[in-house]
Design a protein around this motif. Sequence first.
Motif, mmCIF file in Angstrom:
data_model
loop_
_atom_site.group_PDB
_atom_site.id
_atom_site.type_symbol
_atom_site.label_atom_id
_atom_site.label_comp_id
_atom_site.label_asym_id
_atom_site.label_seq_id
_atom_site.Cartn_x
_atom_site.Cartn_y
_atom_site.Cartn_z
ATOM 1 N N THR A 1 -65.657 -2.094 12.374
ATOM 2 C CA THR A 1 -66.666 -1.802 11.369
ATOM 3 C C THR A 1 -66.384 -0.170 10.696
ATOM 4 N N TYR A 2 -65.969 -0.448 9.485
ATOM 5 C CA TYR A 2 -65.733 1.142 9.198
ATOM 6 C C TYR A 2 -67.060 1.456 8.048
ATOM 7 N N LYS A 3 -67.640 2.429 8.647
ATOM 8 C CA LYS A 3 -69.040 2.869 8.005
ATOM 9 C C LYS A 3 -68.550 3.569 6.711
ATOM 10 N N LEU A 4 -69.019 3.111 5.324
ATOM 11 C CA LEU A 4 -68.955 3.853 4.243
ATOM 12 C C LEU A 4 -69.670 4.730 3.861
ATOM 13 N N SER A 5 -71.279 4.428 4.371
ATOM 14 C CA SER A 5 -72.276 5.244 4.209
ATOM 15 C C SER A 5 -73.216 4.824 5.248
ATOM 16 N N TYR A 6 -74.495 5.188 5.110
ATOM 17 C CA TYR A 6 -75.576 4.702 6.217
ATOM 18 C C TYR A 6 -75.809 3.173 6.308
ATOM 19 N N ARG A 7 -75.718 2.833 4.850
ATOM 20 C CA ARG A 7 -76.149 1.360 4.742
ATOM 21 C C ARG A 7 -75.030 0.410 4.431
ATOM 22 N N LEU B 1 -67.912 -6.757 2.544
ATOM 23 C CA LEU B 1 -68.648 -5.738 2.631
ATOM 24 C C LEU B 1 -69.902 -5.890 3.095
ATOM 25 N N ARG B 2 -70.670 -4.960 3.887
ATOM 26 C CA ARG B 2 -71.985 -5.348 4.529
ATOM 27 C C ARG B 2 -72.812 -4.408 4.185
ATOM 28 N N LEU B 3 -74.131 -4.584 3.628
ATOM 29 C CA LEU B 3 -75.281 -3.983 3.200
ATOM 30 C C LEU B 3 -76.437 -4.047 4.357
ATOM 31 N N GLU B 4 -76.731 -2.936 4.633
ATOM 32 C CA GLU B 4 -78.074 -3.132 5.661
ATOM 33 C C GLU B 4 -79.143 -2.609 4.832
ATOM 34 N N LEU B 5 -79.668 -4.159 4.423
ATOM 35 C CA LEU B 5 -80.873 -3.904 3.583
ATOM 36 C C LEU B 5 -82.013 -3.392 4.044
ATOM 37 N N THR B 6 -82.416 -3.574 5.335
ATOM 38 C CA THR B 6 -83.244 -2.920 6.349
ATOM 39 C C THR B 6 -82.714 -2.591 7.416
ATOM 40 N N ASN B 7 -83.456 -2.145 8.721
ATOM 41 C CA ASN B 7 -82.836 -1.782 9.812
ATOM 42 C C ASN B 7 -82.510 -3.259 10.811
ATOM 43 N N ASN B 8 -83.116 -4.358 10.142
ATOM 44 C CA ASN B 8 -83.294 -5.656 10.814
ATOM 45 C C ASN B 8 -82.486 -6.603 9.952
#
Length: 226
Positions: free
Chosen positions: A34-40, A65-72
Amino acid sequence: MKKIISSLSFLLVFFISHNLMAQDHVLWLHYFNTYKLSYRFSLDSDIGYRSDIMGFERWQYRSGLRLELTNNIHLRGGVKYLHGNTVPNEFRPFQDIIINNRIGSLRFTNRFRFEQQFFDNERPLNVRLRYSPSVSLPTYIGVLSVGIEPFINLNSPSGIELASNRTIFGIAHSVSKNTFLTIQIIKERSFIGNENLLNNNSKLIRVRIDHTIKPLKFNKLFERKK
């Protein structure tokens, strides 16, 4: 820590020596990054290799590409490529919805994955749903987990059908701050036509490494929103 690592090493040697003695038992080596591109946003990639003592081999490569829509709630989309000596080459786009929840020390994960399977032979396009619920619990020997994963074909000529089902048991340990080592026992059943006609019953020993890379945080892209 040394005791836990020794226990995991013993379990690994035991499972490999005990289970890789039949044609339907497979060793699965799998690396996730997992390579973090930003917080989300993050780029999720993995490479896997499967083999048994009878000459079967399969490689897989996946990135999305993954988007953290919310914390959960996380959304993810990407592509996967598979090839091997006994399986057709396959190009597989996928889309994920991942939902995480906690009750005390228990962590519940529900993953819904839609896949479109394109093969290099005459097999037609296959569209399927993979639903993977799991629960994990941290203990003094590592994080214990159990889950299932049915594979449901959505466009079969006979209608919606269960193609296979996995039962997954695992134990994970933190190797470093951003790296986890997991050993999983996976029992997989495959079916022909419907869930009443068993085609194959196999066991997989998966050695899994999860690695997260967090680049230097020079800007507000990596700040957690309150």
